[in-house]
Motif scaffolding. Structure first.
Motif, PDB file in Angstrom:
ATOM      1  N   ARG A  23       1.024  -1.353  -0.033  1.00  0.00           N
ATOM      2  CA  ARG A  23       0.153   0.010  -0.155  1.00  0.00           C
ATOM      3  C   ARG A  23       0.771   1.314   0.074  1.00  0.00           C
ATOM      4  O   ARG A  23       1.942   1.394   0.712  1.00  0.00           O
ATOM      5  CB  ARG A  23      -0.758   0.187   1.217  1.00  0.00           C
ATOM      6  N   ARG A  24       0.135   2.321  -0.445  1.00  0.00           N
ATOM      7  CA  ARG A  24       1.020   3.653  -0.632  1.00  0.00           C
ATOM      8  C   ARG A  24       0.472   4.595   0.217  1.00  0.00           C
ATOM      9  O   ARG A  24       1.297   5.591   0.479  1.00  0.00           O
ATOM     10  CB  ARG A  24       1.108   4.163  -2.033  1.00  0.00           C
ATOM     11  N   ASN A  25      -0.753   4.519   0.874  1.00  0.00           N
ATOM     12  CA  ASN A  25      -1.374   5.295   1.614  1.00  0.00           C
ATOM     13  C   ASN A  25      -0.786   5.267   2.868  1.00  0.00           C
ATOM     14  O   ASN A  25      -0.845   3.881   3.526  1.00  0.00           O
ATOM     15  CB  ASN A  25      -2.911   4.886   1.685  1.00  0.00           C
ATOM     16  N   LEU A  26      -0.390   6.327   3.622  1.00  0.00           N
ATOM     17  CA  LEU A  26       0.238   6.074   4.942  1.00  0.00           C
ATOM     18  C   LEU A  26      -0.369   5.816   5.819  1.00  0.00           C
ATOM     19  O   LEU A  26      -0.172   4.964   6.933  1.00  0.00           O
ATOM     20  CB  LEU A  26       1.102   7.535   5.313  1.00  0.00           C
ATOM     21  N   LEU A  27      -1.819   6.205   5.906  1.00  0.00           N
ATOM     22  CA  LEU A  27      -2.864   5.773   6.961  1.00  0.00           C
ATOM     23  C   LEU A  27      -2.949   4.096   6.951  1.00  0.00           C
ATOM     24  O   LEU A  27      -2.933   3.361   7.952  1.00  0.00           O
ATOM     25  CB  LEU A  27      -4.185   6.212   6.849  1.00  0.00           C
ATOM     26  N   LYS A  28      -2.988   3.499   5.628  1.00  0.00           N
ATOM     27  CA  LYS A  28      -2.971   2.147   5.511  1.00  0.00           C
ATOM     28  C   LYS A  28      -1.783   1.350   5.972  1.00  0.00           C
ATOM     29  O   LYS A  28      -1.739   0.115   6.512  1.00  0.00           O
ATOM     30  CB  LYS A  28      -3.348   1.632   4.222  1.00  0.00           C
ATOM     31  N   ILE A  29      -0.483   1.953   5.810  1.00  0.00           N
ATOM     32  CA  ILE A  29       0.532   1.357   6.485  1.00  0.00           C
ATOM     33  C   ILE A  29       0.597   1.385   7.820  1.00  0.00           C
ATOM     34  O   ILE A  29       1.180   0.393   8.436  1.00  0.00           O
ATOM     35  CB  ILE A  29       1.860   2.487   5.861  1.00  0.00           C
ATOM     36  N   VAL A  30       0.300   2.638   8.607  1.00  0.00           N
ATOM     37  CA  VAL A  30       0.122   2.497   9.999  1.00  0.00           C
ATOM     38  C   VAL A  30      -1.015   1.291  10.497  1.00  0.00           C
ATOM     39  O   VAL A  30      -0.483   0.754  11.543  1.00  0.00           O
ATOM     40  CB  VAL A  30      -0.346   3.716  10.542  1.00  0.00           C
ATOM     41  N   VAL A  92       0.162   1.445  22.031  1.00  0.00           N
ATOM     42  CA  VAL A  92      -0.895   2.454  21.738  1.00  0.00           C
ATOM     43  C   VAL A  92      -0.425   3.811  21.451  1.00  0.00           C
ATOM     44  O   VAL A  92      -0.603   4.667  20.736  1.00  0.00           O
ATOM     45  CB  VAL A  92      -1.848   2.408  22.643  1.00  0.00           C
ATOM     46  N   ALA A  93       0.705   3.909  22.327  1.00  0.00           N
ATOM     47  CA  ALA A  93       1.367   5.120  22.242  1.00  0.00           C
ATOM     48  C   ALA A  93       2.115   5.426  21.046  1.00  0.00           C
ATOM     49  O   ALA A  93       2.190   6.532  20.339  1.00  0.00           O
ATOM     50  CB  ALA A  93       2.234   5.440  23.450  1.00  0.00           C
ATOM     51  N   VAL A  94       2.944   4.452  20.562  1.00  0.00           N
ATOM     52  CA  VAL A  94       3.719   4.539  19.500  1.00  0.00           C
ATOM     53  C   VAL A  94       2.801   4.754  18.220  1.00  0.00           C
ATOM     54  O   VAL A  94       2.962   5.239  17.262  1.00  0.00           O
ATOM     55  CB  VAL A  94       4.663   3.323  19.323  1.00  0.00           C
ATOM     56  N   THR A  95       1.317   3.994  18.142  1.00  0.00           N
ATOM     57  CA  THR A  95       0.458   4.257  17.072  1.00  0.00           C
ATOM     58  C   THR A  95       0.120   5.647  16.947  1.00  0.00           C
ATOM     59  O   THR A  95      -0.314   6.159  15.924  1.00  0.00           O
ATOM     60  CB  THR A  95      -0.645   3.203  17.216  1.00  0.00           C
ATOM     61  N   GLY A  96      -0.189   6.050  18.167  1.00  0.00           N
ATOM     62  CA  GLY A  96      -0.622   7.744  18.447  1.00  0.00           C
ATOM     63  C   GLY A  96       0.327   8.452  17.555  1.00  0.00           C
ATOM     64  O   GLY A  96       0.024   9.513  16.935  1.00  0.00           O
ATOM     65  N   ALA A 100      -0.106  10.877  14.287  1.00  0.00           N
ATOM     66  CA  ALA A 100       0.224  12.110  14.461  1.00  0.00           C
ATOM     67  C   ALA A 100       0.956  12.527  13.274  1.00  0.00           C
ATOM     68  O   ALA A 100       0.827  13.758  12.817  1.00  0.00           O
ATOM     69  CB  ALA A 100       0.808  12.591  15.822  1.00  0.00           C
ATOM     70  N   VAL A 101       2.229  11.895  12.991  1.00  0.00           N
ATOM     71  CA  VAL A 101       3.172  12.191  12.095  1.00  0.00           C
ATOM     72  C   VAL A 101       2.405  11.988  10.606  1.00  0.00           C
ATOM     73  O   VAL A 101       2.563  13.106   9.728  1.00  0.00           O
ATOM     74  CB  VAL A 101       4.224  11.369  12.313  1.00  0.00           C
ATOM     75  N   VAL A 102       1.495  11.030  10.431  1.00  0.00           N
ATOM     76  CA  VAL A 102       0.671  11.272   9.198  1.00  0.00           C
ATOM     77  C   VAL A 102      -0.168  12.236   9.048  1.00  0.00           C
ATOM     78  O   VAL A 102      -0.331  12.830   7.963  1.00  0.00           O
ATOM     79  CB  VAL A 102      -0.079   9.684   9.199  1.00  0.00           C
ATOM     80  N   VAL A 103      -0.741  12.808  10.075  1.00  0.00           N
ATOM     81  CA  VAL A 103      -1.851  13.968   9.993  1.00  0.00           C
ATOM     82  C   VAL A 103      -0.780  15.204   9.539  1.00  0.00           C
ATOM     83  O   VAL A 103      -1.054  15.957   8.778  1.00  0.00           O
ATOM     84  CB  VAL A 103      -2.180  14.143  11.368  1.00  0.00           C
ATOM     85  N   ARG A 104       0.311  15.236  10.357  1.00  0.00           N
ATOM     86  CA  ARG A 104       1.222  16.319   9.866  1.00  0.00           C
ATOM     87  C   ARG A 104       1.907  16.154   8.350  1.00  0.00           C
ATOM     88  O   ARG A 104       1.810  17.284   7.743  1.00  0.00           O
ATOM     89  CB  ARG A 104       2.389  16.774  10.800  1.00  0.00           C
ATOM     90  N   ILE A 105       2.078  15.056   8.017  1.00  0.00           N
ATOM     91  CA  ILE A 105       2.422  14.948   6.533  1.00  0.00           C
ATOM     92  C   ILE A 105       1.233  15.347   5.580  1.00  0.00           C
ATOM     93  O   ILE A 105       1.339  16.079   4.717  1.00  0.00           O
ATOM     94  CB  ILE A 105       2.961  13.596   6.205  1.00  0.00           C
ATOM     95  N   ALA A 106       0.003  14.878   6.013  1.00  0.00           N
ATOM     96  CA  ALA A 106      -0.977  15.317   5.034  1.00  0.00           C
ATOM     97  C   ALA A 106      -1.457  16.715   5.135  1.00  0.00           C
ATOM     98  O   ALA A 106      -1.821  17.247   4.265  1.00  0.00           O
ATOM     99  CB  ALA A 106      -2.345  14.277   5.436  1.00  0.00           C
ATOM    100  N   GLN A 107      -1.063  17.413   6.226  1.00  0.00           N
ATOM    101  CA  GLN A 107      -1.417  18.883   6.184  1.00  0.00           C
ATOM    102  C   GLN A 107      -0.332  19.627   5.473  1.00  0.00           C
ATOM    103  O   GLN A 107      -0.650  20.526   4.830  1.00  0.00           O
ATOM    104  CB  GLN A 107      -1.524  19.357   7.638  1.00  0.00           C
ATOM    105  N   LEU A 112      -1.766  11.633   1.260  1.00  0.00           N
ATOM    106  CA  LEU A 112      -1.265  10.468   1.972  1.00  0.00           C
ATOM    107  C   LEU A 112      -0.454   9.570   1.292  1.00  0.00           C
ATOM    108  O   LEU A 112      -0.147   8.404   1.574  1.00  0.00           O
ATOM    109  CB  LEU A 112      -2.488   9.986   2.701  1.00  0.00           C
ATOM    110  N   ASP A 113      -0.347   9.967  -0.105  1.00  0.00           N
ATOM    111  CA  ASP A 113       0.562   8.775  -0.869  1.00  0.00           C
ATOM    112  C   ASP A 113       2.012   8.932  -0.409  1.00  0.00           C
ATOM    113  O   ASP A 113       2.673   9.955  -0.817  1.00  0.00           O
ATOM    114  CB  ASP A 113       0.254   9.137  -2.526  1.00  0.00           C
ATOM    115  N   ALA A 114       2.591   7.719  -0.153  1.00  0.00           N
ATOM    116  CA  ALA A 114       4.079   7.855   0.209  1.00  0.00           C
ATOM    117  C   ALA A 114       4.682   8.189  -1.106  1.00  0.00           C
ATOM    118  O   ALA A 114       5.671   8.668  -0.692  1.00  0.00           O
ATOM    119  CB  ALA A 114       4.201   6.370   0.699  1.00  0.00           C
TER     120      ALA A 114
END
Length: 122
Positions: A23-30, A92-96, A100-107, A112-114
């Motif tokens: 997958r290339r979507n960063l959210l799906k990678i997480v 859970v903390a690491v996933t959070g 957060a990094v994915v949200v910042r990249i998207a902003q 979200l495409d890697a």
């Protein structure tokens, strides 16, 4: 029954690896990494299982059992269970943080495409 847990753990891990690699979507990678993490929890809890065992902490012994008989290893392994609980909290903390990094990249990149994020480096 325990073999089914091992097979489920391997299947979940393989699904997570497949998701991360294809997958290339960063959210799906997480999400794929979270699947791999959940598979390790299932594997650890399966290792702690003992056939015919009871819980590691009991207020009173089960009917027909004495405390002396339970003290001779007829309980589930509490160390792996405690380790798994600790790993869940850390996971859970690491996933959070990953989210957060994915949200910042998207902003920042508006995607979200890697591959597109990688191409935009200057």
């Amino acid at each position: 029954m325990i073999l089914g847990n091992y097979l489920a753990a391997v299947t979940l891990f393989c699904l997570g690896i497949y998701t991360v690699l294809t997958r290339r979507n960063l959210l799906k990678i997480v999400m794929g990494m979270s699947l791999m993490e959940a598979s390790t929890y299932l594997f650890l809890l399966s290792l702690a299982y003992r056939n015919g065992s009871t819980a590691p902490v009991l207020l009173t012994p089960p009917h027909g059992q004495t405390p002396q008989r339970l003290a001779h290893g007829n309980v589930a392994d509490p160390v792996l269970q405690n380790f798994c609980l600790t790993a869940i909290v850390i996971g859970v903390a690491v996933t959070g943080v990953f989210l957060a990094v994915v949200v910042r990249i998207a902003q920042h990149y508006r995607t979200l495409d890697a591959d597109r994020v990688r191409d935009m480096r200057g």
